[in-house]
Design a protein around this motif. Structure first.
Motif, PDB file in Angstrom:
ATOM      1  N   ALA A 249      21.289  -1.625  12.462  1.00  0.00           N
ATOM      2  CA  ALA A 249      22.741  -1.506  11.543  1.00  0.00           C
ATOM      3  C   ALA A 249      23.091  -2.478  11.391  1.00  0.00           C
ATOM      4  O   ALA A 249      23.712  -2.284   9.356  1.00  0.00           O
ATOM      5  N   LYS A 250      23.756  -3.460  11.503  1.00  0.00           N
ATOM      6  CA  LYS A 250      24.294  -5.093  11.289  1.00  0.00           C
ATOM      7  C   LYS A 250      23.567  -5.382  10.244  1.00  0.00           C
ATOM      8  O   LYS A 250      24.312  -5.286   9.093  1.00  0.00           O
ATOM      9  N   LEU A 251      21.581  -5.397   9.349  1.00  0.00           N
ATOM     10  CA  LEU A 251      21.299  -6.008   9.027  1.00  0.00           C
ATOM     11  C   LEU A 251      21.300  -4.603   7.308  1.00  0.00           C
ATOM     12  O   LEU A 251      20.545  -4.981   6.315  1.00  0.00           O
ATOM     13  N   GLY A 252      21.922  -3.190   7.653  1.00  0.00           N
ATOM     14  CA  GLY A 252      21.608  -2.433   6.503  1.00  0.00           C
ATOM     15  C   GLY A 252      19.922  -1.825   7.074  1.00  0.00           C
ATOM     16  O   GLY A 252      20.150  -1.124   5.814  1.00  0.00           O
ATOM     17  N   LYS A 253      19.675  -2.145   7.583  1.00  0.00           N
ATOM     18  CA  LYS A 253      18.167  -1.377   7.546  1.00  0.00           C
ATOM     19  C   LYS A 253      18.162  -0.026   8.740  1.00  0.00           C
ATOM     20  O   LYS A 253      18.617  -0.606   9.373  1.00  0.00           O
ATOM     21  N   GLU A 254      16.636   0.124   8.156  1.00  0.00           N
ATOM     22  CA  GLU A 254      16.132   1.241   8.720  1.00  0.00           C
ATOM     23  C   GLU A 254      15.281   0.666  10.160  1.00  0.00           C
ATOM     24  O   GLU A 254      14.475  -0.149   9.642  1.00  0.00           O
ATOM     25  N   VAL A 255      15.203   1.403  11.073  1.00  0.00           N
ATOM     26  CA  VAL A 255      14.658   0.480  12.352  1.00  0.00           C
ATOM     27  C   VAL A 255      13.491   1.481  12.618  1.00  0.00           C
ATOM     28  O   VAL A 255      13.719   2.569  13.099  1.00  0.00           O
ATOM     29  N   GLU A 256      12.233   1.105  12.763  1.00  0.00           N
ATOM     30  CA  GLU A 256      11.083   2.384  13.484  1.00  0.00           C
ATOM     31  C   GLU A 256      10.327   1.593  14.138  1.00  0.00           C
ATOM     32  O   GLU A 256      10.017   0.606  14.133  1.00  0.00           O
ATOM     33  N   PHE A 257      10.306   2.722  15.364  1.00  0.00           N
ATOM     34  CA  PHE A 257       9.373   2.023  16.205  1.00  0.00           C
ATOM     35  C   PHE A 257       7.641   2.017  16.421  1.00  0.00           C
ATOM     36  O   PHE A 257       7.278   3.817  16.137  1.00  0.00           O
ATOM     37  N   LYS A 258       7.034   1.277  16.781  1.00  0.00           N
ATOM     38  CA  LYS A 258       5.806   1.371  17.168  1.00  0.00           C
ATOM     39  C   LYS A 258       5.029   1.298  18.948  1.00  0.00           C
ATOM     40  O   LYS A 258       5.802   0.106  19.136  1.00  0.00           O
TER      41      LYS A 258
END
Ligand code: ARG
Length: 250
Positions: free
Chosen positions: A64-73
Motif C-alpha cells: 500500500a505504501k509503495l502503491g503496488k499490488e501484492v500477490e502471495f505464492k
C-alpha cells in the motif's frame, strides 16, 4: 492565429494527459510477488482457506505504501530461496531468519522480529526437559521443518537424536500427536500458537535470538523501496496495532 495556438495547445495537453494516465495506469498494475510458507501461525497461516497472518498484513501494508499490488505464492519453506533466485517471487515474507548462509543468496531488509526456538512435546507425554543435554538423547525422534534454523539448531546441538525433516509443520505436528516423533523444534512464537490450538506444550525454550527479515534478490531494485517502507511501517502506530493483533492476547 490565436485560435490555432489554442487548438495546438489543447492537442498537446490532451496528448500529455494520455501519456500521464497511461503511465499511472501501468504503475497501478505493478504487482509484488511474495513467497511465503503457510502453516506458521501467527506469521502466515490459512484461516478458512484464506491466507492471513502478521507477515501477510506486513506485506500488504508495504504494498500500500509503495502503491503496488501484492500477490502471495504459498510453497514449502525450503523452496522459497530457490523461487526468489529464479524470479518466481520478488520478496520472501515467511518468518525467515537472517542467517549468514542465506545472505549469500539474498539481500535481507532490516530485522522486523526477534524470536527464539522451543521444544514442543505432546501433552501428557511425560517428557521433561530441563536443558539442551536432556534433549540430546538418542531415544528421541525430533521433527523439524526442512531448511529452517530449528533444523540447523538440532543438527548442531543435538547430534545424538534421530532427526525427521518435514516440508510443512502441519505434517510434523500430526506426527507428534500420533506419537511418531517425540519433540518438535520450532520458532517459539509458533510453538506458543500450536500450544493454544493443539494438544501440545512447550517443554523447553531454546534461546537463539534470531531475527526475521524480508528477503529480496541480490541487487533487486525493490530492495530500497521495500526496506524503507518497512522502516516507515515499524516507526508508525500501525506497527503496534499489528503486534497487538497477532501477539496481544498472549
Ligand atoms: N525462522 C525460521 C527460519 O528462518 C523458520 C521459518 C519458517 N517459516 C515458515 N513460514 N514456515 O528458518
Amino acid at each position: 492565429m490565436k485560435k490555432r495556438l489554442v487548438f495546438v495547445l489543447g492537442i498537446l495537453l490532451l496528448a500529455a494527459g494520455l501519456v500521464w494516465s497511461g503511465g499511472a495506469g501501468e504503475k497501478e498494475k505493478e504487482v509484488i510477488l511474495v513467497g511465503t510458507s503457510a502453516g506458521f501461525r501467527p506469521f502466515e497461516y490459512k484461516e478458512f482457506g484464506t491466507l492471513t497472518g502478521f507477515d501477510i498484513d506486513l506485506m500488504n501494508e508495504i504494498g500500500a505504501k509503495l502503491g503496488k499490488e501484492v500477490e502471495f505464492k504459498d510453497m514449502d519453506f525450503d523452496a522459497l530461496l530457490e523461487a526468489l533466485n529464479a524470479g518466481t517471487v520478488d520478496v520472501i515474507a515467511s518468518g525467515m531468519t537472517i542467517y549468514d548462509e542465506r545472505k549469500e543468496r539474498a539481500d535481507f531488509t532490516v530485522p522486523y522480529f526477534t524470536a527464539n526456538q522451543a521444544a514442543l512435546v505432546k501433552k501428557g507425554s511425560g517428557i521433561v526437559l530441563s536443558s539442551v543435554e536432556d534433549l540430546n538423547n538418542a531415544k528421541f525422534k525430533i521433527g523439524v521443518q526442512n531448511d529452517t534454523t530449528g533444523a540447523f539448531w538440532v543438527e548442531d546441538n543435538a547430534p545424538d537424536v534421530t532427526l525427521q525433516k518435514y516440508g510443512k509443520y502441519i505434517e510434523c505436528i500430526q506426527d507428534l500427536e500420533n506419537g511418531n516423533i517425540d519433540i518438535i523444534v520450532v520458532d517459539q512464537p509458533v510453538a506458543e500458537a500450536f500450544a493454544v490450538n493443539r494438544p501440545v506444550v512447550i517443554a523447553l525454550p531454546i534461546i537463539t535470538n534470531e531475527q526475521y527479515g524480508l528477503a529480496l534478490q541480490k541487487g533487486s531494485s525493490l530492495y530500497e523501496p521495500v526496506n524503507n517502507a518497512l522502516k516507515e511501517l515499524m516507526a508508525s502506530p500501525k506497527w503496534d496495532e499489528l503486534l497487538d493483533k497477532y501477539f496481544g492476547a498472549k
